[in-house]
Design a protein around this motif. Structure first.
Motif, PDB file in Angstrom:
ATOM      1  N   ILE A   1      30.452  35.571  37.209  1.00 19.29           N
ATOM      2  CA  ILE A   1      31.003  34.602  38.161  1.00 19.29           C
ATOM      3  C   ILE A   1      32.468  34.905  38.434  1.00 19.29           C
ATOM      4  CG2 ILE A   1      31.659  32.175  38.458  1.00 19.29           C
ATOM      5  CD1 ILE A   1      29.091  31.383  37.124  1.00 19.29           C
ATOM      6  N   GLY A   2      32.822  34.984  39.712  1.00 19.21           N
ATOM      7  CA  GLY A   2      34.208  35.209  40.112  1.00 19.21           C
ATOM      8  C   GLY A   2      34.615  36.662  40.260  1.00 19.21           C
ATOM      9  N   PHE A   3      33.697  37.599  39.957  1.00 20.06           N
ATOM     10  CA  PHE A   3      34.041  39.020  40.023  1.00 20.06           C
ATOM     11  C   PHE A   3      34.429  39.456  41.435  1.00 20.06           C
ATOM     12  CE2 PHE A   3      33.487  39.509  35.795  1.00 20.06           C
ATOM     13  CZ  PHE A   3      33.166  40.777  35.333  1.00 20.06           C
ATOM     14  N   THR A   4      33.795  38.866  42.439  1.00 16.92           N
ATOM     15  CA  THR A   4      34.077  39.258  43.825  1.00 16.92           C
ATOM     16  C   THR A   4      35.108  38.345  44.480  1.00 16.92           C
ATOM     17  OG1 THR A   4      32.205  37.924  44.598  1.00 16.92           O
ATOM     18  CG2 THR A   4      31.766  40.248  44.106  1.00 16.92           C
ATOM     19  N   TRP A   5      35.622  37.369  43.720  1.00  9.43           N
ATOM     20  CA  TRP A   5      36.599  36.447  44.276  1.00  9.43           C
ATOM     21  C   TRP A   5      37.973  37.112  44.377  1.00  9.43           C
ATOM     22  CZ3 TRP A   5      35.723  31.233  41.192  1.00  9.43           C
ATOM     23  CH2 TRP A   5      34.399  30.813  41.382  1.00  9.43           C
ATOM     24  N   TYR A   6      38.792  36.546  45.240  1.00  2.19           N
ATOM     25  CA  TYR A   6      40.196  36.925  45.297  1.00  2.19           C
ATOM     26  C   TYR A   6      40.805  36.618  43.928  1.00  2.19           C
ATOM     27  CZ  TYR A   6      45.004  37.088  47.138  1.00  2.19           C
ATOM     28  OH  TYR A   6      46.337  37.387  47.369  1.00  2.19           O
ATOM     29  N   ARG A   7      41.568  37.556  43.338  1.00  3.09           N
ATOM     30  CA  ARG A   7      41.999  37.469  41.942  1.00  3.09           C
ATOM     31  C   ARG A   7      42.643  36.123  41.576  1.00  3.09           C
ATOM     32  NH1 ARG A   7      46.365  39.181  38.543  1.00  3.09           N
ATOM     33  NH2 ARG A   7      45.581  39.922  36.521  1.00  3.09           N
ATOM     34  N   PRO A   8      43.546  35.552  42.393  1.00  2.75           N
ATOM     35  CA  PRO A   8      44.118  34.248  42.026  1.00  2.75           C
ATOM     36  C   PRO A   8      43.063  33.151  41.862  1.00  2.75           C
ATOM     37  CG  PRO A   8      45.448  35.279  43.724  1.00  2.75           C
ATOM     38  CD  PRO A   8      44.207  36.113  43.579  1.00  2.75           C
ATOM     39  N   PHE A   9      41.989  33.207  42.684  1.00  2.06           N
ATOM     40  CA  PHE A   9      40.926  32.202  42.562  1.00  2.06           C
ATOM     41  C   PHE A   9      40.154  32.377  41.256  1.00  2.06           C
ATOM     42  CE2 PHE A   9      40.664  32.049  47.470  1.00  2.06           C
ATOM     43  CZ  PHE A   9      41.759  31.188  47.501  1.00  2.06           C
ATOM     44  N   ARG A  10      39.917  33.640  40.897  1.00  5.68           N
ATOM     45  CA  ARG A  10      39.198  33.912  39.651  1.00  5.68           C
ATOM     46  C   ARG A  10      40.015  33.429  38.455  1.00  5.68           C
ATOM     47  NH1 ARG A  10      38.631  38.915  40.273  1.00  5.68           N
ATOM     48  NH2 ARG A  10      40.112  39.788  38.791  1.00  5.68           N
TER      49      ARG A  10
END
Length: 481
Positions: A446-455
């Motif tokens: 989960i969050g691997f493809t998110w924009y880094r600040p969101f992850r």
């Protein structure tokens, strides 16, 4: 030492730093694991270190002697020594008072009063887990499935490895022991994956399980009688308490092992998304259910014989499993009730129907899958009442209310408004688990493809919630087993 304690937060970085500082010397590194694990285990009561040391010596030397003799009778004798020693210690510390008291009560039934003396025995934490782990080693050596090691430090580390020592997962020598016999390389990606799994495990334990525990204790521990709807809500809270508590411990254990370069087997595979009770038991406490399958159910004949033999073996496996959990009739009834629910499935040869995770090729489950999951969750939730109740009478009192018209009343108990917020947390938790159900743990991808600040924001939210609820610290449920 609790995983969710300040002691462990200080202990882990120190052990981690020293461990990787010794990575050029395998035997010294293994010796350090043993010493660090003994410190971890002795934090509760240092006197019980003698028990785990004794079990380690017995099974190490039994393993060596098993391959030095070609005589079948002598091999059987050595195996009996291991079994009697391990189960004898487990039986004495865990079941002595249970058998003595029930022996006395049996004579009272026939009108004779026999005075018996019970012992003030403290149950050594984790004894059920490391006993089964060392026992599986000698059985596998006897069967020729694994070669015994001559490296005592490696074997000792296999027995007492601190992340999974107290509450599993119960590892097999075929998977785990070879990892102590070869040099470990620092793996950054594995370590980061381990930290994510630790984070998710702590969230399960501190935010989900410990919040549910407040209402479980309030409902189950009160002498007053509640409505059936309140008891049912308490059972639902307990279902998520025990899942968040035990699978949370497992996630922390597996994640911590990854920090040290070890890979432990998955112990929970999203059991509350199961479509029948057979699938539930394939996904719940996997290391224990497969242990009973391989070392008890199959040797008894499994389902290879007639229906009467299958019924017998299923009843044995579930009764023993229930008794393994504790010296109380409630656990035996819990095991028997699960067996009765499991039997119709295995007798119709439907127990292997669901192996893949639900909705494996789609985002949402079908209506049929929703009904099956809901029915299975309802069944397991009702069965958990036996597991949580103080006595058989207590359990049946709760059932009598649940299966009465008071089930249709609005649940009422102290803190009902806060309970509604916890229900919202549970729904959010289930959404994350559903999204990550194809992975070893929900937060793995989960969050691997998110924009880094969101992850990073996701991780920080979880960390903040863990610290926010850390004041409501509860001991891990399975420490009592």
């Amino acid at each position: 030492m609790l995983f969710n304690s300040l002691d462990f937060a200080i202990y882990l970085p120190i052990v981690y730093a020293i461990y990787w500082g010794l990575n050029k010397k395998l035997k010294v590194q293994n010796l350090f694991i043993v010493l660090a694990s003994y410190v971890f285990y002795g934090w509760w009561d240092w006197r019980f270190l003698a028990l785990i040391t004794f079990s380690t010596f017995i099974d190490f030397f039994v393993g060596l002697l098993l391959v030095k003799t070609a005589l079948t009778q002598k091999k059987k004798l050595l195996l009996i020594v291991s079994i009697v020693t391990n189960l004898g210690l487990l039986g004495f510390f865990k079941y002595y008072n249970f058998f003595v008291l029930n022996f006395s009560q049996a004579f009272l039934f026939f009108g004779r009063n026999i005075e018996v003396d019970t012992l003030k025995i403290i149950l050594p934490v984790g004894i059920s887990f490391y006993t089964f782990q060392t026992l599986s080693y000698t059985i596998d050596v006897y069967r020729g499935k694994v070669n015994p090691t001559k490296d005592f430090f490696a074997f000792s580390a296999f027995v007492c490895f601190f992340p999974q020592l107290v509450a599993g997962p119960i590892e097999r020598a075929t998977n785990f022991l070879p990892q102590f016999l070869k040099k470990r390389q620092f793996d950054y990606d594995l370590g980061i994956d381990g930290l994510r799994q630790i984070l998710w495990g702590l969230f399960k334990k501190v935010v989900i399980a410990d919040n549910c525990a407040v209402f479980v204790n309030l409902i189950f521990n009160q002498s007053i009688e509640y409505s059936g709807s309140t008891y049912f809500l308490g059972a639902v809270f307990f279902a998520f308490q025990i899942y968040g508590d035990f699978s949370g411990y497992t996630d922390i254990a597996i994640g911590t092992a990854k920090l040290f370069g070890f890979r432990l087997k998955q112990n929970f595979a999203y059991p509350y998304f199961s479509r029948d009770i057979a699938e539930f038991w394939r996904r719940w406490h996997i290391s224990l259910t497969t242990w009973f399958r391989d070392y008890l159910y199959i040797p008894l004949g499994g389902s290879r014989g007639g229906k009467s033999q299958t019924v017998r073996n299923v009843l044995i496996i579930f009764l023993v499993s229930g008794f393994w959990h504790g010296a109380n009739w409630t656990f035996i009834f819990w095991g028997a009730a699960n067996a009765l629910c499991f039997l119709p499935i295995i007798l119709r040869n439907k127990h292997r129907k669901y192996f893949k995770i639900v909705a494996d090729s789609s985002v949402l489950p079908s209506l049929n899958e929703v009904v099956r999951m809901s029915t299975t969750f309802l069944l397991t939730t009702l069965l958990w009442v036996f597991f949580r109740a103080d006595s058989i009478n207590h359990a049946f009192t709760i059932y009598s209310e649940i299966f009465s018209f008071s089930m249709f009343k609005v649940p009422l108990f102290q803190g009902i408004k806060k309970a509604l917020f916890v229900i919202v947390l549970i729904f959010a938790f289930l959404l994350v688990e559903w999204h990550g159900r194809k992975q070893q743990f929900a937060l793995a991808k989960i969050g691997f493809t998110w924009y880094r600040p969101f992850r990073l924001a996701l991780y920080y939210v979880l960390i903040i919630m863990i610290f926010w609820y850390s004041g409501n610290q509860q001991e891990f449920i399975y420490f009592q087993f």
